[in-house]
Design a protein around this motif. Structure first.
Motif, PDB file in Angstrom:
ATOM      1  N   GLU A   1       0.942  -1.231  -0.048  1.00 18.33           N
ATOM      2  CA  GLU A   1      -0.119   0.084  -0.031  1.00 18.33           C
ATOM      3  C   GLU A   1       0.917   1.477  -0.058  1.00 18.33           C
ATOM      4  O   GLU A   1       0.533   2.394  -0.544  1.00 18.33           O
ATOM      5  CB  GLU A   1      -1.008   0.045   1.224  1.00 18.33           C
ATOM      6  N   ILE A   2       2.070   1.277   0.632  1.00 15.94           N
ATOM      7  CA  ILE A   2       2.884   2.349   0.670  1.00 15.94           C
ATOM      8  C   ILE A   2       3.678   2.694  -0.575  1.00 15.94           C
ATOM      9  O   ILE A   2       3.513   3.788  -1.289  1.00 15.94           O
ATOM     10  CB  ILE A   2       4.062   2.099   1.638  1.00 15.94           C
ATOM     11  N   ASP A   3       3.839   1.475  -1.397  1.00 22.44           N
ATOM     12  CA  ASP A   3       4.086   1.848  -2.791  1.00 22.44           C
ATOM     13  C   ASP A   3       3.231   2.395  -3.849  1.00 22.44           C
ATOM     14  O   ASP A   3       3.342   3.269  -4.633  1.00 22.44           O
ATOM     15  CB  ASP A   3       4.580   0.422  -3.575  1.00 22.44           C
ATOM     16  N   ALA A   4       2.015   2.041  -3.431  1.00 24.38           N
ATOM     17  CA  ALA A   4       0.800   2.608  -4.182  1.00 24.38           C
ATOM     18  C   ALA A   4       0.452   4.062  -3.781  1.00 24.38           C
ATOM     19  O   ALA A   4       0.375   4.973  -4.437  1.00 24.38           O
ATOM     20  CB  ALA A   4      -0.489   1.750  -4.030  1.00 24.38           C
ATOM     21  N   LYS A   5       0.475   4.385  -2.298  1.00 23.82           N
ATOM     22  CA  LYS A   5       0.621   5.585  -2.065  1.00 23.82           C
ATOM     23  C   LYS A   5       1.413   6.614  -2.505  1.00 23.82           C
ATOM     24  O   LYS A   5       1.351   7.884  -3.155  1.00 23.82           O
ATOM     25  CB  LYS A   5       0.423   5.706  -0.494  1.00 23.82           C
ATOM     26  N   ASN A   6       2.887   6.238  -2.749  1.00 25.09           N
ATOM     27  CA  ASN A   6       3.789   6.826  -3.215  1.00 25.09           C
ATOM     28  C   ASN A   6       3.836   7.025  -4.705  1.00 25.09           C
ATOM     29  O   ASN A   6       4.925   7.511  -5.273  1.00 25.09           O
ATOM     30  CB  ASN A   6       5.276   6.394  -2.510  1.00 25.09           C
ATOM     31  N   ARG A   7       3.003   6.200  -5.291  1.00 22.99           N
ATOM     32  CA  ARG A   7       3.035   5.856  -6.824  1.00 22.99           C
ATOM     33  C   ARG A   7       4.757   5.619  -7.303  1.00 22.99           C
ATOM     34  O   ARG A   7       5.177   6.117  -8.241  1.00 22.99           O
ATOM     35  CB  ARG A   7       2.663   7.421  -7.685  1.00 22.99           C
TER      36      ARG A   7
ATOM     37  N   GLU B   1       5.081  14.916  -6.677  1.00 21.35           N
ATOM     38  CA  GLU B   1       6.308  14.313  -7.094  1.00 21.35           C
ATOM     39  C   GLU B   1       6.904  13.478  -6.316  1.00 21.35           C
ATOM     40  O   GLU B   1       6.983  13.730  -4.860  1.00 21.35           O
ATOM     41  CB  GLU B   1       7.066  15.583  -7.545  1.00 21.35           C
ATOM     42  N   ASN B   2       7.821  12.756  -6.837  1.00 17.94           N
ATOM     43  CA  ASN B   2       8.751  11.819  -6.073  1.00 17.94           C
ATOM     44  C   ASN B   2      10.021  11.988  -7.009  1.00 17.94           C
ATOM     45  O   ASN B   2      10.015  12.527  -8.044  1.00 17.94           O
ATOM     46  CB  ASN B   2       8.257  10.541  -5.923  1.00 17.94           C
ATOM     47  N   PRO B   3      11.129  11.351  -6.603  1.00 22.17           N
ATOM     48  CA  PRO B   3      12.389  11.470  -7.400  1.00 22.17           C
ATOM     49  C   PRO B   3      12.174  10.793  -8.928  1.00 22.17           C
ATOM     50  O   PRO B   3      13.183  11.074  -9.452  1.00 22.17           O
ATOM     51  CB  PRO B   3      13.474  10.663  -6.515  1.00 22.17           C
TER      52      PRO B   3
END
Length: 339
Positions: free
Chosen positions: A73-79, A296-298
Motif C-alpha cells: 500500500e505504501i508503494d501505491a500511495k507513493n506511486r 512528485e517523487n524522485p
C-alpha cells in the motif's frame, strides 16, 4: 553460493548441484513488472538465478495490489515506479542475485540494448504489440522466450525456442490467442499464479539446459471451470513466417510498426511516448504548472485537473489517466507540453 538456501532444490534430481550452478550463471530478462512479471521474478530470485533484469514503464496503483504480489500500500500511495518497488522487495528476498531494473517503455531500442548477454526472456506484458516485438528480437538473437497471458480465470503459456518451435507470429495464425482482455473480463489472482507456475517451471528447464523436459506445446486452462489443455503446436511452424521462417525479415523490429500512443490494458489510461527519446526536466515542468495540483517523487511528476491525472516520467513518457480516447489524450498532452 549459500548451499543451505538451495538445499531442497539440490535434492530435486533434474536440477541438483550441477543445475544450481548453471542457474547461478544465467541471465533472465523479465519484460513487464505487473501481475505475471512480479510473480515470475520472485520465483526466479528465490531459485537463485544469477542475474535478472526487469523493465517496466508503469508505477504502482492501489488496483494492482489484488494480484501484483511484490507491492505494498505504501508503494501505491507513493506511486513508486514498479521497477523500483520490485527491486526493493526482490533484493530483500535474495541478496545473492544481481537485480537490475529500468523504468522504461519497451520498444526496439530498449530491447536491443537489454538482450545482450541474456539467456532467456520472460513475458510479463499485457499486450500483443510488445510480445510481437519480443518475438522478433528473440528470433533475431536466438534467445528462447516464454509467452504467458491471463484474463478472467483463463491462462496460457508457451515456450518459444528459436529454430525448434513455432514462434508467436506462427501461432497467431494457427491458434486463437486474443479476444477478451483484463479491461473487459477482469482477472483473478490464482490464474496469474498458475500461468507463472508454468512459465517459471519451463524457465528452469531452459536454464539448466534440460531440453528434453521442455514442454513444446501451448498450455491453456480455465481455473473456474476446471479445464486444462496442452495443445500440440509443431504443425503451426511456417517456413514462410517473416519472423522465424527460412528468410526472416523481423517485421516487428521495423520503425514502421513503432507506436507512440497506447491505451493501457484494464485502465482508463493512454500512454504517449515522444518521437525523439530525451530526458525530461521535471523541475522545469513543475515550475510551469499550478503548484497546488502537482505531486512528485524522485522518479515522476503528477498533475491533476478536474477530470484527468497526468503522470510525467523522466524518459519523456506521459500517462494520461481518465480517458481511453487517444485524440483527447493527445490534446491534453499538447496543452501542457506545447509539443
Amino acid at each position: 553460493m549459500n548451499e543451505e538456501r538451495y538445499a531442497k532444490q539440490h535434492l530435486f534430481a533434474p536440477i541438483g548441484e550441477k543445475g544450481q550452478q548453471l542457474l547461478q550463471e544465467k541471465h533472465v530478462l523479465v519484460v513487464g513488472a505487473g501481475a505475471l512479471g512480479t510473480s515470475s521474478a520472485e520465483q526466479l530470485v528465490r531459485a537463485g538465478i544469477g542475474n535478472i533484469t526487469i523493465i517496466d514503464r508503469d508505477y504502482v496503483e492501489m488496483s494492482n495490489l489484488q494480484r501484483q504480489q511484490l507491492y505494498t500500500e505504501i508503494d501505491a500511495k507513493n506511486r513508486l515506479p514498479k521497477a523500483v518497488a520490485a527491486k526493493n522487495r526482490l533484493q530483500q528476498l535474495n541478496s545473492e542475485v544481481k537485480i537490475t531494473t529500468h523504468v522504461a517503455d519497451v520498444q526496439r531500442e530498449e530491447l536491443e540494448k537489454f538482450v545482450t548477454g541474456v539467456d532467456l526472456i520472460l513475458d510479463g506484458t499485457d499486450n500483443f504489440e510488445t510480445r510481437m516485438l519480443i518475438n522478433d528480437m528473440s528470433q533475431k538473437n536466438q534467445i528462447p522466450w516464454i509467452y504467458g497471458g491471463c484474463v478472467g480465470s483463463h491462462g496460457l503459456s508457451c515456450v518459444i525456442l528459436p529454430g525448434v518451435t513455432p514462434c508467436l507470429n506462427c501461432l497467431m495464425e494457427a491458434v486463437p490467442l486474443s479476444g477478451a482482455t483484463c479491461d473487459t473480463a477482469g482477472v483473478i489472482s490464482p490464474a496469474v499464479q498458475m500461468v507463472t507456475a508454468h512459465q517459471v517451471a519451463e524457465a528452469l528447464k531452459v536454464l539448466v539446459e534440460d531440453e528434453k523436459a521442455i514442454n513444446k506445446g501451448l498450455i491453456t486452462f480455465d481455473l473456474w471451470n476446471h479445464h486444462y489443455t496442452n495443445i500440440k503446436t509443431s504443425h503451426a511452424k511456417k517456413h514462410d513466417c517473416p519472423s522465424c521462417g527460412d528468410h526472416p525479415t523481423y517485421p516487428y523490429l521495423s520503425n514502421d510498426t513503432k507506436t507512440k500512443v497506447a491505451v493501457l490494458c484494464g485502465r482508463d489510461t493512454v500512454q504517449i511516448r515522444p518521437p525523439d527519446k530525451k530526458e525530461r526536466n521535471l523541475n522545469d515542468l513543475k515550475q510551469r504548472l499550478p503548484q497546488s495540483k502537482v505531486k512528485e517523487n524522485p522518479f515522476l511528476l503528477t498533475y491533476e485537473d478536474e477530470r484527468h491525472r497526468m503522470v510525467f516520467f523522466k524518459d519523456g513518457r506521459v500517462l494520461i489517466h481518465g480517458t481511453k480516447d487517444v485524440a483527447e489524450a493527445r490534446n491534453l498532452y499538447h496543452k501542457i507540453l506545447g509539443s
